[in-house]
Write an enzyme that holds these catalytic residues in place. Sequence first.
Site, short mmCIF file in Angstrom:
data_model
loop_
_atom_site.label_atom_id
_atom_site.label_comp_id
_atom_site.label_asym_id
_atom_site.label_seq_id
_atom_site.Cartn_x
_atom_site.Cartn_y
_atom_site.Cartn_z
N SER A 206 0.79 -1.23 0.00
CA SER A 206 0.00 0.00 0.00
C SER A 206 0.82 1.27 0.00
O SER A 206 0.33 2.32 -0.43
CB SER A 206 -0.95 0.00 1.20
N HIS A 234 -5.62 -3.95 -1.63
CA HIS A 234 -5.30 -2.87 -2.57
C HIS A 234 -5.16 -3.36 -4.01
O HIS A 234 -4.86 -2.56 -4.90
CB HIS A 234 -4.02 -2.16 -2.15
N LYS A 265 -12.53 -0.73 0.19
CA LYS A 265 -11.70 0.02 -0.75
C LYS A 265 -12.38 0.00 -2.13
O LYS A 265 -13.37 0.68 -2.33
CB LYS A 265 -10.27 -0.52 -0.76
#
Length: 419
Positions: A206, A234, A265
């Site tokens: 990340s 991610h 996310k």
Amino acid sequence: MKKMKKSGVFYYLCVNNQITNIMYKNFKAHLEKELQDIKDAGLYKNERVIVTPQSSDIEVEGAKGEVLNFCANNYLGLADNSRLIEAAKKAMDNRGYGMSSVRFICGTQDLHKELEKSISDYFKTEDTILYAACFDANGGLFEPLFTEEDAIISDSLNHASIIDGVRLCKAKRFRYKNADMDDLERCLQEAKDCRFRIIATDGVFSMDGNVAPMDRICELAEKYDALVMVDESHSAGVVGKTGHGVAEQFDCYGKIDIFTGTLGKSFGGAMGGFTTGRKEIIDMLRQRSRPYLFSNSVAPSIVGASIEMFRMLGESDDLHSHLMENVEYFRTRMIEAGFDIKPTQSAICAVMLYDAKLSQDFAAEMQKEGIYVTGFYYPVVPKDQARIRVQLSAAHTREQLDKAIAAFISVGMRLGVLK
């Protein structure tokens, strides 16, 4: 009137109904000094308050007008998607506000099972288990599965949740340099006498935005008879031909035993995490994973919206395609402007500044230009590796990207980052 009471190590004094803990006075002084040291080092983290929905343009408390948001994990731009909001409302109307229970008592609805199937279908796995967050998924993964007879081999830049999950397990611990396959092989050789071995890695790291070399990791896992676990927080929705994550990117379906990930996310930006993979592994987690056993079920509104989100992603790849176009455009223009940008295949673009205070000053100046970014510095990243982490979204327009790039150049010139 004064009344004193002494009990164990605590000593209380009651004056005018105010209770003072003498021990806390000492602890308070210690904390105040520690906090001041953090501030003096330029490492104190201030929270800026958003007063609008999460989107590509937001309003921040204390700032005039809208600013463009370039630091959310809202990769597919779904955090304020009207279709998902309606699905959340519908689920709340039909299944209520909250579950008030853990899954194995009375906290499982048909929606939870439907979402778990949707996640399994997306990652091409056998079964899925939901958690309140991916931090819980990682924290509750290793301890139920491995003992002191086993080995966990972890990438040095893995997320804090993986690190904490490993700490809760009695297995032997090995750590290899970030994405360094020679060092991973060294660890596998050292762990050869352990009963079971598992390689644990982030899919996308990340802070740097680099992608784990899953093809080579899987090759080494096969060579040394090891399991493979990857955190897709991610990477899911971002990497791969259609954004399905690292298994798609490296054609590793069937070779990765465990995926963990978040609904917070790319997948709508709300709450909730999951572990998905081999059926027997998921079944054991349902029996023994403590964050699952002792945490309330994910709320119906989030589950209903997440089911709808997977339907959307199954209908079209347009959001992912637009995201990748934005990443390529932004990164190319920033490098042309002279910024030091770490290589990335993801939606994370690390603009390296190296100095902690400079990263904070840079972020503050960017907000004056109408661009919302955050400086990252120790302990979030290693010392002397401070940066602005730009996160691109499918919600960003070309005009918004151009405005951000122009602001970076202006602030970069003003603060001496660009010549």
